[in-house]
Design a protein around this motif. Structure first.
Motif, PDB file in Angstrom:
ATOM      1  N   ARG A  79      76.766 -25.021 -93.240  1.00 50.39           N
ATOM      2  CA  ARG A  79      77.136 -26.426 -93.401  1.00 50.39           C
ATOM      3  C   ARG A  79      78.111 -26.871 -92.315  1.00 50.39           C
ATOM      4  NH1 ARG A  79      76.551 -28.263 -98.170  1.00 50.39           N
ATOM      5  NH2 ARG A  79      74.950 -26.671 -98.023  1.00 50.39           N
ATOM      6  N   ALA A  80      79.141 -26.082 -92.080  1.00 51.99           N
ATOM      7  CA  ALA A  80      80.119 -26.462 -91.058  1.00 51.99           C
ATOM      8  C   ALA A  80      79.451 -26.611 -89.699  1.00 51.99           C
ATOM      9  CB  ALA A  80      81.240 -25.425 -90.996  1.00 51.99           C
ATOM     10  N   GLN A  81      78.558 -25.694 -89.363  1.00 49.41           N
ATOM     11  CA  GLN A  81      77.893 -25.730 -88.057  1.00 49.41           C
ATOM     12  C   GLN A  81      76.956 -26.939 -87.952  1.00 49.41           C
ATOM     13  OE1 GLN A  81      77.849 -22.753 -90.078  1.00 49.41           O
ATOM     14  NE2 GLN A  81      79.781 -22.265 -89.076  1.00 49.41           N
ATOM     15  N   GLU A  82      76.271 -27.266 -89.038  1.00 49.06           N
ATOM     16  CA  GLU A  82      75.371 -28.419 -89.006  1.00 49.06           C
ATOM     17  C   GLU A  82      76.147 -29.726 -88.910  1.00 49.06           C
ATOM     18  OE1 GLU A  82      71.258 -26.946 -91.122  1.00 49.06           O
ATOM     19  OE2 GLU A  82      72.613 -28.210 -92.268  1.00 49.06           O
ATOM     20  N   VAL A  83      77.301 -29.813 -89.563  1.00 54.05           N
ATOM     21  CA  VAL A  83      78.108 -31.028 -89.469  1.00 54.05           C
ATOM     22  C   VAL A  83      78.635 -31.189 -88.041  1.00 54.05           C
ATOM     23  CG1 VAL A  83      80.244 -32.141 -90.233  1.00 54.05           C
ATOM     24  CG2 VAL A  83      78.718 -31.095 -91.910  1.00 54.05           C
ATOM     25  N   LEU A  84      79.058 -30.092 -87.412  1.00 54.35           N
ATOM     26  CA  LEU A  84      79.473 -30.159 -86.011  1.00 54.35           C
ATOM     27  C   LEU A  84      78.327 -30.666 -85.133  1.00 54.35           C
ATOM     28  CD1 LEU A  84      81.549 -26.870 -85.556  1.00 54.35           C
ATOM     29  CD2 LEU A  84      82.415 -29.218 -85.546  1.00 54.35           C
ATOM     30  N   TYR A  85      77.130 -30.165 -85.399  1.00 53.84           N
ATOM     31  CA  TYR A  85      75.965 -30.590 -84.631  1.00 53.84           C
ATOM     32  C   TYR A  85      75.689 -32.082 -84.858  1.00 53.84           C
ATOM     33  CZ  TYR A  85      71.282 -30.469 -82.586  1.00 53.84           C
ATOM     34  OH  TYR A  85      70.182 -30.708 -81.799  1.00 53.84           O
ATOM     35  N   ALA A  86      75.840 -32.539 -86.088  1.00 56.03           N
ATOM     36  CA  ALA A  86      75.614 -33.950 -86.395  1.00 56.03           C
ATOM     37  C   ALA A  86      76.638 -34.830 -85.673  1.00 56.03           C
ATOM     38  CB  ALA A  86      75.688 -34.176 -87.902  1.00 56.03           C
ATOM     39  N   LEU A  87      77.892 -34.408 -85.648  1.00 59.42           N
ATOM     40  CA  LEU A  87      78.927 -35.163 -84.934  1.00 59.42           C
ATOM     41  C   LEU A  87      78.621 -35.186 -83.433  1.00 59.42           C
ATOM     42  CD1 LEU A  87      82.099 -33.857 -86.795  1.00 59.42           C
ATOM     43  CD2 LEU A  87      81.027 -36.102 -87.042  1.00 59.42           C
ATOM     44  N   TYR A  88      78.169 -34.046 -82.919  1.00 58.74           N
ATOM     45  CA  TYR A  88      77.770 -33.977 -81.510  1.00 58.74           C
ATOM     46  C   TYR A  88      76.645 -34.980 -81.222  1.00 58.74           C
ATOM     47  CZ  TYR A  88      74.942 -32.235 -77.618  1.00 58.74           C
ATOM     48  OH  TYR A  88      74.175 -32.140 -76.490  1.00 58.74           O
ATOM     49  N   SER A  89      75.688 -35.089 -82.133  1.00 55.76           N
ATOM     50  CA  SER A  89      74.582 -36.029 -81.960  1.00 55.76           C
ATOM     51  C   SER A  89      75.102 -37.468 -81.893  1.00 55.76           C
ATOM     52  CB  SER A  89      73.581 -35.884 -83.106  1.00 55.76           C
ATOM     53  OG  SER A  89      73.033 -34.580 -83.143  1.00 55.76           O
ATOM     54  N   GLY A  90      76.076 -37.778 -82.759  1.00 53.89           N
ATOM     55  CA  GLY A  90      76.658 -39.116 -82.742  1.00 53.89           C
ATOM     56  C   GLY A  90      77.429 -39.403 -81.474  1.00 53.89           C
TER      57      GLY A  90
END
Length: 305
Positions: free
Chosen positions: A88-99
């Motif tokens: 979860r933490a890694q996917e949220v980081l990836y989502a923030l990176y996408s934004g």
């Protein structure tokens, strides 16, 4: 997570039992889709965490998270994300990176990963690229989506405590995901009472947990002996769940052939499990919802003799 397939032999009798473990949510950016069962089992013991509903699509969930962060930054507030350490933490980081890459968030957005376990899990992810989705590994050859320009990983307690001096403009990720323990409870204590802030839940919250109380609309919550008023904006984004949704659970079960019986576990006895059981009735599966400590006779033929 992993599934476990048991071949049980008792004299001339043989029984194959498959334990699903946590069935992954397919179509995610970091990990491959769940593998199919290696052989057709006689009995399936499967999780039903989301047996009553499907998740929002990944991109829609990313867009919702990015929008929640952007609006909070415009108000001058902080974003607190109670975060499970693994995946979860890694996917949220990836989502923030996408934004950030899309220009919806600042290039040097201050992001604090305030969880020693999540920090270690992130390092393990990057050290074992063979376990990651091929497209994500290809992306890593050009840039690291998990290393944001404004990312700060805080392992020691003093650095974690210092985060609570920040009055706005930061994204703070910390465990535990259900706010039953960990550093996120301190961040909630310092941020939950301010209307400019946002609390974003990106995972399952069991009944009775602080996370579930907040999601269900509690006006105040008790933390460290104090009653903290809930004034922050509350967001729940279920598309980040690592558990498969209702349709994906059924698709996984269909790949198991036609087992004699399906035992439903790891779900809500009042909602998810009965709802998924009703779906199995329509699909023609024999199923059971065992109670806690209930003995299970695996071989129906033995019960009939």
């Amino acid at each position: 997570s992993a599934s476990v397939l048991l071949d049980i032999e008792d004299g001339d009798e043989r029984l194959r039992v498959l334990f699903s473990g946590d069935i992954g949510n397919p179509g995610r950016p970091l990990l491959e889709n769940p593998a199919p069962p290696p052989a057709a089992p006689d009995v399936v013991v499967m999780e039903t965490t989301y047996g009553d509903r499907d998740h929002r699509p990944w991109q829609a969930s990313v867009d919702e998270l990015v929008q929640a962060v952007a609006i909070t930054l415009q108000r001058g507030g902080n974003v607190i994300i109670p975060t499970f350490a693994l995946e979860r933490a890694q996917e949220v980081l990836y989502a923030l990176y996408s934004g950030i890459r899309a220009g919806a968030l600042p290039q040097r957005l201050p992001v604090f990963l305030d969880s020693p376990m999540a920090i270690s899990a992130t390092e393990i992810f990057l050290a074992h690229r063979g376990a990651l989705r091929a497209s994500f590994v290809e992306e890593l050859t050009q840039h690291d989506p998990l290393q944001l320009l404004g990312l700060r990983m805080t392992r020691d307690t003093a650095a974690s405590m210092a985060i609570n001096q920040i009055r706005g403009g930061a994204v703070i990720m910390a465990g535990s995901g259900m706010a039953t323990g960990g550093r996120v409870r301190h961040h909630l204590r310092h941020n939950l009472w301010h209307a400019d802030n946002s609390i974003v839940f990106v995972g399952y919250a069991a009944r009775g947990t602080p996370a579930r109380q907040i999601i269900d609309g509690a006006r105040q919550i008790r933390l460290f002996g104090d009653d903290i008023v809930v004034r922050a904006q509350i967001h729940t984004i279920n598309g980040f769940s690592a558990h498969a949704g209702r349709s994906e659970l059924l698709a996984w079960l269909r790949r198991c052939g036609q087992p004699r019986r399906v035992l439903l576990v790891h779900g809500d006895y009042e909602r998810g499990m009965p709802a998924f059981g009703a779906l199995l009735d329509r699909e023609g599966y024999a199923w059971q919802m065992p109670g806690a400590g209930e003995p299970i006779l695996l071989d129906d033929r033995a019960r009939q003799t």
